[in-house]
Motif scaffolding. Structure first.
Motif, PDB file in Angstrom:
ATOM      1  N   ARG A 139     -25.610  11.170 -25.485  1.00 26.35           N
ATOM      2  CA  ARG A 139     -24.965  10.278 -26.457  1.00 26.35           C
ATOM      3  C   ARG A 139     -25.298   8.823 -26.169  1.00 26.35           C
ATOM      4  O   ARG A 139     -25.542   8.040 -27.075  1.00 26.35           O
ATOM      5  N   SER A 142     -24.758   5.723 -28.565  1.00 25.74           N
ATOM      6  CA  SER A 142     -23.312   5.811 -28.748  1.00 25.74           C
ATOM      7  C   SER A 142     -22.620   4.644 -28.048  1.00 25.74           C
ATOM      8  O   SER A 142     -22.926   4.309 -26.902  1.00 25.74           O
ATOM      9  N   ASP A 186     -19.403   4.570 -27.232  1.00 25.67           N
ATOM     10  CA  ASP A 186     -18.472   5.131 -26.258  1.00 25.67           C
ATOM     11  C   ASP A 186     -18.843   6.595 -26.019  1.00 25.67           C
ATOM     12  O   ASP A 186     -18.293   7.497 -26.662  1.00 25.67           O
ATOM     13  N   ASP A 244     -16.023   9.348 -25.432  1.00 26.83           N
ATOM     14  CA  ASP A 244     -14.886   9.518 -26.336  1.00 26.83           C
ATOM     15  C   ASP A 244     -14.687  10.971 -26.758  1.00 26.83           C
ATOM     16  O   ASP A 244     -13.723  11.304 -27.430  1.00 26.83           O
ATOM     17  N   ILE A 245     -15.554  11.854 -26.312  1.00 29.16           N
ATOM     18  CA  ILE A 245     -15.470  13.267 -26.646  1.00 29.16           C
ATOM     19  C   ILE A 245     -14.661  14.063 -25.615  1.00 29.16           C
ATOM     20  O   ILE A 245     -14.540  15.278 -25.738  1.00 29.16           O
TER      21      ILE A 245
END
Length: 192
Positions: free
Chosen positions: A153, A158, A160, A163-164
């Motif tokens: 990511r 990405s 952040d 964030d997953i």
């Protein structure tokens, strides 16, 4: 698997030829290859970092302490394996690497653990129930820090990459529980 890739390649060439966009296909292939190399380099950095952290943990004795901390939990799932010190060490290292989201670093430890399990197995021609449970846990892997996914990511821009986390925690926990339940069910079916 090579047959599947060959079919994809041939289908792409035929489709590109029939639509008159064969030049677009070659440009896309080269661009994809370039992006693949860039992604591999980005992932290599993350893998090197966490492999070094794992090595520092091993040299400092933290891995052994973590092994002792995880042993009560893992000995319930792998009672025979945890009786052997070397197998327990490989098992704990595999589980720890999976917790850190390092599937490629966890795999060699899992293979070493299975080889050690095979040494004290009565039936050398079949996988034991504990071997099957290890494969299920290694494949589903509970991840506290999905470093590989976060690395992908991040490499793809990405803002952040972590964030997953809640989704990863939920999905990985449920997949491990479902896998262990299935392994236990199939062990009873095949035994009886």
């Amino acid at each position: 698997m090579s047959h599947i890739w060959l079919i994809f390649l041939l289908a792409s060439l035929v489709s590109g030829g029939l639509s008159g966009r064969l030049s677009h296909l070659s440009v896309a292939a080269m661009q994809g290859a370039q992006e693949g190399v860039q992604l591999a380099l980005a992932l290599a950095g993350a893998l090197c970092l966490w492999s070094a952290v794992s090595r520092v943990m091993e040299k400092s004795g933290l891995s052994e302490k973590l092994s002792q901390l995880l042993s009560p939990f893992l000995s319930r799932i792998f009672p025979e394996t945890c009786r052997d010190g070397a197998a327990r060490s490989f098992l704990c290292a595999n589980f720890t690497a999976n917790l850190l989201g390092l599937g490629s670093a966890a795999t060699p430890m899992g293979v070493s653990c299975v080889r050690r399990m095979q040494e004290f197995s009565r039936d050398k021609t079949r996988a034991s129930n504990e071997m099957c449970r290890l494969i299920v846990m290694n494949t589903a892997s509970i991840q506290l820090l999905p470093t590989t996914v976060a690395g992908v990511r991040s490499a793809l821009g990405s803002a952040d990459p972590f964030d997953i986390l809640p989704a990863v925690w939920t999905a990985s926990l449920l997949s491990v529980l479902a896998g262990l339940a299935a392994a236990k069910l199939f062990a009873r079916i095949w035994r009886g």
